[in-house]
Design an enzyme around this catalytic site. Structure first.
Site, PDB file in Angstrom:
ATOM      1  CE  LYS A  90      52.100 -42.549   8.249  1.00 47.89           C
ATOM      2  NZ  LYS A  90      53.378 -42.477   7.477  1.00 47.89           N
ATOM      3  CG  HIS A 159      46.496 -41.893   0.001  1.00 50.18           C
ATOM      4  ND1 HIS A 159      46.933 -43.118   0.473  1.00 50.18           N
ATOM      5  CD2 HIS A 159      47.479 -41.004   0.304  1.00 50.18           C
ATOM      6  CE1 HIS A 159      48.123 -42.969   1.029  1.00 50.18           C
ATOM      7  NE2 HIS A 159      48.478 -41.710   0.944  1.00 50.18           N
TER       8      HIS A 159
END
Length: 358
Positions: A90, A159
């Site tokens: 995010k 990530h």
């Protein structure tokens, strides 16, 4: 270039146990051995969402992503032409994927006049065009896609923290682009995202309450966190190897998208020509990858992401994307607490990175 990551060339434990990769980076065993390994790692039953976490190398991973991450770390063979996009969840991941794809593929897929000529970004999700490495390993089709279907430059996303990237990444000299976002906005966006993607049949209680989730975040427990160590690791690499690692800030990308795209193209070795600049190609790339344009794509509205056992709509990847949206969701006192923790941790890391300007 070689780095000392506290483990052998093919080992993922760092304690003497070695797992050898096969020819061309293929693992000699399937994902099951990595699943067994993942289950042996320290666990946290409480996380930001409905999934437990496992801790590896000082970072927390959603349990269902631990095994494919270990497999990636052990077997992925980077090439000098690869582009690796790295983010905390995010932090603008979907946008970065779209922008980089549009930049590096503009020779075969021009960003101008896409309504008439079409473009892959108008037919597919950025997550299909730029896959996460852990997704490829999780789905078991990584060899075919990595070796057969992805022309150079291969653009891939992670990530994982820098210390959990395969050694072949720094050794190959491939390009790494890291996008950093204000942790307050990342936390708020993560909360909404986890609520959107929770498995069917999950109750509201499956999502950790806001106050508890914030405490966990401040304690470093978040997907691929602590956030400050994640940022510091990539920042250090960008300072040490600026031609190979680029550190971008989401807020600066929002403020000057065109300028940022031009810098991205330069870093990736495919700078815009004078003719392209005069013809407005950088602006066309930004327009093609705008939030409104991407939201309008059917694949991003109705398409699915995930595995056979658990999937969710691609629309979950798109929310507001605004800078400062945290102000509508957490108190000034909570914001100050997180700011103070992040700045203190970054100072202690010796990285020289500061987010105060954000």
């Amino acid at each position: 270039m070689t780095t000392d990551r506290g483990r052998g060339r093919h080992g993922v434990h760092g304690d003497g146990e070695t797992m050898v990769a096969g020819e061309n980076g293929r693992a000699d065993d399937d994902l099951s051995k990595y699943k067994a390994q993942a289950l042996s790692l320290p666990a946290s039953r409480r996380g930001q969402g409905s999934f437990p976490y496992r801790k590896y190398g000082g970072f927390w991973y959603p349990e269902h992503l631990m095994a494919p991450t270990l497999a990636m770390l052990d077997t992925f063979a980077a090439r000098p032409t690869d582009v690796i996009l790295a983010t905390m969840p995010k932090s603008g991941t979907t946008w970065l994927k779209a922008l980089v794809y549009a930049v590096v593929r503009r020779g075969s897929h021009p960003a101008g006049d896409v309504e008439r000529h079409g473009h892959p970004l108008l037919a597919s999700s950025p997550h299909e065009l730029v896959p996460f490495l852990h997704d490829l390993y999780n789905n078991g089709n990584h060899h075919h896609l990595l070796e057969k279907e992805m022309p150079p430059p291969r653009v891939l996303a992670v990530h994982a923290p820098f210390t959990a990237l395969p050694e072949s990444v720094p050794e190959s000299g491939c390009r790494v682009v890291y996008l950093c976002r204000d942790p307050k906005d990342a936390f708020v966006s993560l909360r909404h995202y986890l609520d959107d993607i929770k498995p069917k049949g999950s109750s509201a209680a499956a999502i950790t309450p806001l106050a508890e989730a914030f405490d966990l975040f401040c304690g470093g427990v978040s997907p691929f966190g602590p956030v400050w160590d994640h940022m510091a690791g990539y920042w250090k690499e960008s300072v040490a190897r600026p031609r190979e690692v680029m550190f971008l800030r989401y807020e600066e990308l929002k403020e000057d998208a065109v300028g940022s795209v031009r810098r991205l193209a330069e870093f990736l070795g495919c700078p815009f020509t004078g003719e392209e600049v005069a013809g407005g190609v950088p602006e066309a790339v930004v327009a093609l990858c705008s939030m409104d344009r991407m939201r309008s794509v059917q694949a991003n509205r109705d398409g699915m992401h995930g595995t056979e056992s658990w999937s969710f709509k691609n629309s979950a990847f798109f929310r507001k994307g605004e800078v400062g949206d945290w102000k509508a969701h957490i108190t000034p006192e909570m914001a100050q607490r997180l700011d103070d923790i992040v700045e203190e941790k970054l100072r202690g890391s010796g990285s020289g990175l500061s987010l105060t300007a954000n």
